[in-house]
Design a protein around this motif. Structure first.
Motif, PDB file in Angstrom:
ATOM      1  N   PRO A  77       0.390  -1.387   0.623  1.00  0.00           N
ATOM      2  CA  PRO A  77      -0.329   0.001   0.033  1.00  0.00           C
ATOM      3  C   PRO A  77       0.681   1.116   0.205  1.00  0.00           C
ATOM      4  CG  PRO A  77      -0.995  -1.696   1.365  1.00  0.00           C
ATOM      5  CD  PRO A  77       0.452  -2.089   0.960  1.00  0.00           C
ATOM      6  N   LYS A  78       2.230   1.416   0.806  1.00  0.00           N
ATOM      7  CA  LYS A  78       2.710   2.523   0.865  1.00  0.00           C
ATOM      8  C   LYS A  78       3.268   2.865  -0.840  1.00  0.00           C
ATOM      9  CE  LYS A  78       3.926   1.676   5.485  1.00  0.00           C
ATOM     10  NZ  LYS A  78       5.034   1.361   6.273  1.00  0.00           N
ATOM     11  N   SER A  79       3.012   1.661  -1.959  1.00  0.00           N
ATOM     12  CA  SER A  79       4.131   2.324  -2.421  1.00  0.00           C
ATOM     13  C   SER A  79       3.073   2.963  -4.036  1.00  0.00           C
ATOM     14  CB  SER A  79       4.369   0.366  -3.622  1.00  0.00           C
ATOM     15  OG  SER A  79       3.123   0.155  -3.883  1.00  0.00           O
ATOM     16  N   ILE A  80       2.039   2.696  -3.083  1.00  0.00           N
ATOM     17  CA  ILE A  80       0.931   3.647  -4.124  1.00  0.00           C
ATOM     18  C   ILE A  80       0.579   5.722  -3.611  1.00  0.00           C
ATOM     19  CG2 ILE A  80      -1.916   4.046  -4.663  1.00  0.00           C
ATOM     20  CD1 ILE A  80      -1.841   0.350  -3.886  1.00  0.00           C
ATOM     21  N   LEU A  81       0.764   6.000  -4.833  1.00  0.00           N
ATOM     22  CA  LEU A  81       0.598   7.021  -4.749  1.00  0.00           C
ATOM     23  C   LEU A  81      -0.845   8.058  -4.741  1.00  0.00           C
ATOM     24  CD1 LEU A  81       1.654  10.243  -2.926  1.00  0.00           C
ATOM     25  CD2 LEU A  81       2.968  10.655  -5.103  1.00  0.00           C
ATOM     26  N   LEU A  82      -1.399   8.463  -3.961  1.00  0.00           N
ATOM     27  CA  LEU A  82      -2.606   8.922  -4.880  1.00  0.00           C
ATOM     28  C   LEU A  82      -2.867  10.369  -4.543  1.00  0.00           C
ATOM     29  CD1 LEU A  82      -5.654   9.332  -5.437  1.00  0.00           C
ATOM     30  CD2 LEU A  82      -6.066   8.946  -3.431  1.00  0.00           C
ATOM     31  N   LEU A  83      -3.089  11.602  -5.450  1.00  0.00           N
ATOM     32  CA  LEU A  83      -2.585  12.862  -5.341  1.00  0.00           C
ATOM     33  C   LEU A  83      -4.258  13.311  -5.261  1.00  0.00           C
ATOM     34  CD1 LEU A  83       0.971  13.862  -6.618  1.00  0.00           C
ATOM     35  CD2 LEU A  83       0.480  13.775  -4.277  1.00  0.00           C
ATOM     36  N   THR A  84      -4.589  14.274  -4.336  1.00  0.00           N
ATOM     37  CA  THR A  84      -5.711  15.696  -4.821  1.00  0.00           C
ATOM     38  C   THR A  84      -5.522  16.552  -4.188  1.00  0.00           C
ATOM     39  OG1 THR A  84      -6.343  14.913  -2.257  1.00  0.00           O
ATOM     40  CG2 THR A  84      -6.304  13.089  -3.648  1.00  0.00           C
ATOM     41  N   LYS A  88      -9.417  16.315   2.220  1.00  0.00           N
ATOM     42  CA  LYS A  88     -10.645  16.009   2.523  1.00  0.00           C
ATOM     43  C   LYS A  88     -10.262  13.906   1.778  1.00  0.00           C
ATOM     44  CE  LYS A  88     -15.680  16.580   2.878  1.00  0.00           C
ATOM     45  NZ  LYS A  88     -16.889  17.358   3.211  1.00  0.00           N
ATOM     46  N   ALA A  89     -10.572  14.654   0.125  1.00  0.00           N
ATOM     47  CA  ALA A  89     -10.675  13.975  -0.667  1.00  0.00           C
ATOM     48  C   ALA A  89      -9.706  13.135  -0.611  1.00  0.00           C
ATOM     49  CB  ALA A  89     -10.317  14.638  -1.792  1.00  0.00           C
ATOM     50  N   ALA A  90      -8.358  13.332  -0.219  1.00  0.00           N
ATOM     51  CA  ALA A  90      -7.855  11.917  -0.230  1.00  0.00           C
ATOM     52  C   ALA A  90      -8.305  11.246   1.429  1.00  0.00           C
ATOM     53  CB  ALA A  90      -5.939  12.476   0.401  1.00  0.00           C
ATOM     54  N   ASN A  91      -8.818  11.661   2.596  1.00  0.00           N
ATOM     55  CA  ASN A  91      -8.972  10.779   3.376  1.00  0.00           C
ATOM     56  C   ASN A  91     -10.291   9.947   2.444  1.00  0.00           C
ATOM     57  OD1 ASN A  91      -7.040  12.059   4.603  1.00  0.00           O
ATOM     58  ND2 ASN A  91      -8.567  13.211   5.909  1.00  0.00           N
ATOM     59  N   GLU A  92     -10.967  10.512   1.938  1.00  0.00           N
ATOM     60  CA  GLU A  92     -12.823  10.241   2.161  1.00  0.00           C
ATOM     61  C   GLU A  92     -12.131   8.516   1.112  1.00  0.00           C
ATOM     62  OE1 GLU A  92     -16.234  10.436  -1.020  1.00  0.00           O
ATOM     63  OE2 GLU A  92     -15.048  12.705  -0.958  1.00  0.00           O
ATOM     64  N   MET A  93     -11.402   9.102  -0.081  1.00  0.00           N
ATOM     65  CA  MET A  93     -10.997   7.873  -0.609  1.00  0.00           C
ATOM     66  C   MET A  93     -10.443   7.040  -0.102  1.00  0.00           C
ATOM     67  SD  MET A  93      -9.621   9.207  -4.414  1.00  0.00           S
ATOM     68  CE  MET A  93     -10.722  11.069  -4.955  1.00  0.00           C
ATOM     69  N   MET A  94      -9.340   7.212   1.407  1.00  0.00           N
ATOM     70  CA  MET A  94      -8.763   6.046   1.320  1.00  0.00           C
ATOM     71  C   MET A  94      -9.816   4.996   2.593  1.00  0.00           C
ATOM     72  SD  MET A  94      -4.260   7.484   2.507  1.00  0.00           S
ATOM     73  CE  MET A  94      -5.020   8.735   2.806  1.00  0.00           C
ATOM     74  N   ASN A  95     -10.985   6.030   3.253  1.00  0.00           N
ATOM     75  CA  ASN A  95     -11.601   5.285   3.978  1.00  0.00           C
ATOM     76  C   ASN A  95     -13.034   4.806   3.722  1.00  0.00           C
ATOM     77  OD1 ASN A  95     -10.632   7.140   6.573  1.00  0.00           O
ATOM     78  ND2 ASN A  95     -12.371   8.642   6.731  1.00  0.00           N
ATOM     79  N   ARG A  96     -12.799   4.780   2.629  1.00  0.00           N
ATOM     80  CA  ARG A  96     -14.347   4.422   1.288  1.00  0.00           C
ATOM     81  C   ARG A  96     -13.208   3.067   1.228  1.00  0.00           C
ATOM     82  NH1 ARG A  96     -16.882   8.260  -2.688  1.00  0.00           N
ATOM     83  NH2 ARG A  96     -17.144   5.898  -3.701  1.00  0.00           N
ATOM     84  N   ALA A  97     -12.343   2.648   0.540  1.00  0.00           N
ATOM     85  CA  ALA A  97     -11.022   1.468   0.354  1.00  0.00           C
ATOM     86  C   ALA A  97     -11.051   0.800   1.331  1.00  0.00           C
ATOM     87  CB  ALA A  97     -10.024   2.133  -0.445  1.00  0.00           C
ATOM     88  N   SER A  98     -11.049   1.746   3.060  1.00  0.00           N
ATOM     89  CA  SER A  98     -10.713   0.961   3.969  1.00  0.00           C
ATOM     90  C   SER A  98     -11.718  -0.057   4.044  1.00  0.00           C
ATOM     91  CB  SER A  98     -10.119   1.890   5.280  1.00  0.00           C
ATOM     92  OG  SER A  98      -8.912   2.148   4.871  1.00  0.00           O
ATOM     93  N   ILE A  99     -13.237   0.860   4.021  1.00  0.00           N
ATOM     94  CA  ILE A  99     -13.937  -0.073   4.770  1.00  0.00           C
ATOM     95  C   ILE A  99     -14.123  -1.102   3.276  1.00  0.00           C
ATOM     96  CG2 ILE A  99     -16.716   0.370   4.544  1.00  0.00           C
ATOM     97  CD1 ILE A  99     -15.773   2.805   5.137  1.00  0.00           C
ATOM     98  N   LEU A 100     -14.533  -0.545   1.715  1.00  0.00           N
ATOM     99  CA  LEU A 100     -14.198  -2.053   0.998  1.00  0.00           C
ATOM    100  C   LEU A 100     -13.346  -3.379   0.784  1.00  0.00           C
ATOM    101  CD1 LEU A 100     -15.522  -1.975  -1.801  1.00  0.00           C
ATOM    102  CD2 LEU A 100     -13.338  -1.085  -2.899  1.00  0.00           C
ATOM    103  N   ASP A 102     -10.457  -3.041   3.410  1.00  0.00           N
ATOM    104  CA  ASP A 102      -9.353  -3.870   5.067  1.00  0.00           C
ATOM    105  C   ASP A 102      -9.006  -2.826   5.030  1.00  0.00           C
ATOM    106  OD1 ASP A 102      -6.765  -4.237   4.140  1.00  0.00           O
ATOM    107  OD2 ASP A 102      -7.650  -6.458   4.145  1.00  0.00           O
ATOM    108  N   ASN A 103      -7.799  -2.771   6.354  1.00  0.00           N
ATOM    109  CA  ASN A 103      -6.969  -1.875   6.716  1.00  0.00           C
ATOM    110  C   ASN A 103      -5.616  -1.361   5.877  1.00  0.00           C
ATOM    111  OD1 ASN A 103      -6.986   0.327   8.746  1.00  0.00           O
ATOM    112  ND2 ASN A 103      -5.880  -0.268   9.559  1.00  0.00           N
ATOM    113  N   ARG A 104      -5.254  -2.249   4.877  1.00  0.00           N
ATOM    114  CA  ARG A 104      -4.241  -1.846   4.424  1.00  0.00           C
ATOM    115  C   ARG A 104      -4.141  -0.905   3.463  1.00  0.00           C
ATOM    116  NH1 ARG A 104      -3.510  -7.650   1.220  1.00  0.00           N
ATOM    117  NH2 ARG A 104      -5.737  -7.219   2.054  1.00  0.00           N
ATOM    118  N   CYS A 105      -5.346  -0.565   3.252  1.00  0.00           N
ATOM    119  CA  CYS A 105      -6.343   0.750   2.482  1.00  0.00           C
ATOM    120  C   CYS A 105      -5.549   1.788   2.711  1.00  0.00           C
ATOM    121  CB  CYS A 105      -7.199   0.343   1.265  1.00  0.00           C
ATOM    122  SG  CYS A 105      -7.542  -0.658   0.501  1.00  0.00           S
ATOM    123  N   SER A 106      -5.505   1.895   4.523  1.00  0.00           N
ATOM    124  CA  SER A 106      -5.215   3.574   4.807  1.00  0.00           C
ATOM    125  C   SER A 106      -4.038   3.129   5.059  1.00  0.00           C
ATOM    126  CB  SER A 106      -5.912   2.985   6.545  1.00  0.00           C
ATOM    127  OG  SER A 106      -5.450   2.399   7.022  1.00  0.00           O
TER     128      SER A 106
END
Length: 666
Positions: A77-84, A88-100, A102-106
């Protein structure tokens, strides 16, 4: 002894063995959860991808599922960089991925361009010739530095009108973000200052030198330093690039030239880049966003695959047909045709009113009618090209007792008392922060600009310092200055938590606060909220960086005037409405010469951006869309004049919109 046999297997660029992934092995059924185009984008792995995501087509959902799928495939997961563009947008995406999943996405690297730049520069500060405890200047601080230089440079004369600090800051910032010389920015935006170019260039030169000398970085510097770092081929740069396997950028149409260069630099090793955006929603050129970035993306990278998201989940088809028509005649665009599986719905309405007040009355009556039909007022919005278009409507809304909240421009929420307390903390972190020193000194009654400058001089020569007990320093006998140095010495040398430091600073600040602000009782709530926020931080540098890059405080003073009713109508400029949606939307004052403005019609680029603004406004509506304009307008010089509907709606066919005429009853 038998010799072992070895088999060589070709690795792909990201270091994993090429294999075909069996969809049944995934925890999530990606094919079932996504439509065909979304799945195509979410299942992409290596290479360069441009995702053209039309309004309301689920781009965030697509990015979230791609993050989840990459993690499921075994990528770190640390090798994936998401720029927004917002935290708020970055946190929303990471939270949604974690819910989808598991916690690795955070654990993925997610954030804004500026927050990523800040972390990277601090980590590799030494190789950039910087101190790791540099101070980030927010917009107000940057202007204060410029003002200090402006007033001390001897370049400003009483005989000539000279640009204000905010104008100089805008000139310098646009030069960086648009990658254009200062002379060109002045010629384009401030031609009346062209005769002052030598003085403006000299101030900029001193400004750049001053920041470097005092370990100060403004917002633009963060991006400049990061870009320069990525152009280096040293071990530090290689170390960073080797850690990043995938780069994903949201809202790519809003990037400026410098940000596009940064994205290119981040992918020079892995070559794995996915940008998501909509060329038809590129509307921020006034702050440096470059429409060419998304248009020219296929030229910047090798073998770019373009995936278009066209299925809309927001609006009914009649609204989509209307918006498709607006954008169809664009001079340059990616072809897309928005459609939905939703059925039914009424055609959009184009309403011509005899005058501006009748237009306002119609909107008020329609809002009340919609409310009676069960549409909540907070699910209705009135959008406009410029803030002053709504003045008449606001009067009518007040008469009808309809509560509203108005949004306009890119408001940067800052309050003087919060900036005061931050100044104490920033000096603690970086004793060379002259801007904060100046602010703190002037808080004290009896200390004016001259005395403050004497203290600053003593600090710059090293005769005064907060690193030593002030009682042992005899440069100044002023009791207020000695008391100030005592508290700053305590804050600087004390190894306490940010919360404890803040409490110490607030105790000292209390008497200054009460004497400076007549409304200190209102403002006190802000300081309490700030204390609560500080509790979440273990590092003072992290707190200060977050507050500078993306302030998280809304002032109680600022928001107290809002109506406490739950149902509040939204009045908003189109720029402020991007990314939002409502059941029913009114686009008002769509008069040629105002929308598009007469100035924007002078060249094709600005006219096309105005067209995109109309597209953005129209695609905010889910169920009802009303486009209104007055046929007669009052002009101070010419009196009542006949107006024309905006060229963007004047040739809309009857099958796409119903046309109505409002006349006064006599």
């Amino acid at each position: 002894m038998t010799q072992k046999k070895y088999t060589l297997k070709r690795l792909n660029k990201t270091g994993l063995i090429h294999q075909t992934f069996d969809e049944a092995r995934f925890l999530i059924n990606y094919k079932k959860e996504l439509n065909e185009s979304q799945y195509k984008a979410a299942s992409a792995v290596e290479g360069a991808y441009l995702i053209i995501a039309g309004a309301g087509t689920g781009k965030t959902r697509t990015l979230v599922y791609r993050v989840s799928r990459l993690v499921e495939m075994g990528f770190d997961p640390k090798s994936i960089l998401l720029l927004t563009f917002t935290r708020k947008a970055a946190n929303e995406m990471m939270n949604r991925a974690s819910i989808l999943l598991d916690n690795r996405c955070s654990k993925i690297n997610g954030g804004t361009f500026h927050s990523f730049a800040n972390l990277t520069i601090r980590k590799y500060a030494k190789s950039l010739g910087l101190s790791s405890n540099f101070t980030i200047l927010d917009q107000g601080d940057t202007e204060d530095v410029i003002n200090l230089i402006r007033s001390q440079s001897g370049l400003v004369s009483d005989k000539k009108r000279f640009p204000k600090k905010s104008t100089l800051n805008k000139i310098f910032s646009l030069s960086v973000n648009k990658d254009k010389p200062i002379a060109e920015i002045i010629e384009e935006e401030f031609p009346h200052f062209r005769n002052l170019l030598p003085e403006i260039l000299e101030i900029n030169k001193i400004f750049v030198s001053y920041k470097r000398k005092n370990d100060l970085l403004d917002y633009d510097d963060l991006l400049i330093y990061l870009n320069n770092f990525l152009k280096e081929s040293g071990p530090a740069t290689q170390n960073l690039l080797s850690e990043i396997k995938f780069v994903m950028v949201d809202e790519y149409q809003d990037t400026n030239k410098l940000q596009a260069e940064i994205v290119k630099g981040l992918t020079q090793l892995s070559k794995n880049i996915m940008v998501v955006g909509d060329d038809s929603q590129s509307i921020y050129s006034f702050r440096g966003a470059n429409f060419r970035n998304i248009i020219d993306f296929p030229k910047m990278y090798d073998n770019v695959k373009i995936i278009t998201l066209e299925e809309n989940y927001r609006s009914i088809q009649p609204i989509l047909d209307f918006t498709n028509r607006i954008i169809d005649t664009s001079f340059q665009k990616y072809d897309k045709h928005l459609f939905t599986k939703k059925s039914g719905g009424d055609l959009p309405n184009i309403v011509a009113a005899a005058n501006g007040n009748l237009e306002s009355q119609f909107i008020v009556e329609k809002i009340l009618e919609l409310r009676e039909e069960g549409v909540p007022i907070n699910d209705i919005a009135v959008l406009f090209r410029s803030s002053f278009f709504s003045f008449d409507l606001e009067i009518e809304l007040n008469k009808a007792n309809i509560p509203y909240q108005k949004f306009g421009g890119m408001k940067f929420i800052e309050t003087a008392h919060i900036k005061d307390i931050l100044a104490f903390l920033r000096i603690t972190s970086n004793p060379k922060d002259i801007v904060s020193w100046y602010r703190v000194l002037l808080l004290h009654e009896g200390i004016g600009p001259k005395t403050a400058q004497l203290v600053l001089d003593e600090l710059s020569f090293g005769r005064l310092t907060i690193g030593e007990n002030p009682d042992k320093q005899s440069s100044f006998k002023n009791k207020k200055i000695i008391d100030l140095f005592r508290i700053l010495y305590k804050l600087h040398t004390n190894k306490s938590t940010p919360s404890e430091k803040t409490e110490l600073a607030l105790n000292y600040y209390d008497s200054l606060f009460k004497s400076k602000y007549d409304d200190f009782n209102k403002r006190k709530k802000d300081l309490e909220i700030f204390q609560n926020i500080v509790e979440n931080y273990k590092s003072l540098d992290t707190l200060l960086a977050d507050m500078a890059i993306e302030p998280i405080i809304e002032s109680v003073v600022d928001i107290e005037g809002e109506d406490k009713e739950e149902e509040v109508l939204t009045l908003s400029t189109i720029h402020s409405a991007k990314g939002l949606e409502w059941h029913s939307v009114f686009i008002i004052h769509t008069v040629d010469g105002y929308f598009p403005s007469s100035r924007s019609a002078e060249n094709i680029e600005t006219l096309e951006e105005e067209r995109r603004l109309m597209y953005v406004a129209s695609t905010r509506a889910k169920q009802n869309l009303f486009v209104t304009y007055p046929m007669n307008m009052y002009d101070r010089e010419r009196g009542i004049t006949l107006s024309k509907p905006s060229r963007f709606i004047s040739d809309i066919e009857a099958k796409l919109a119903e046309n109505w005429l409002l006349e006064e009853e006599y």
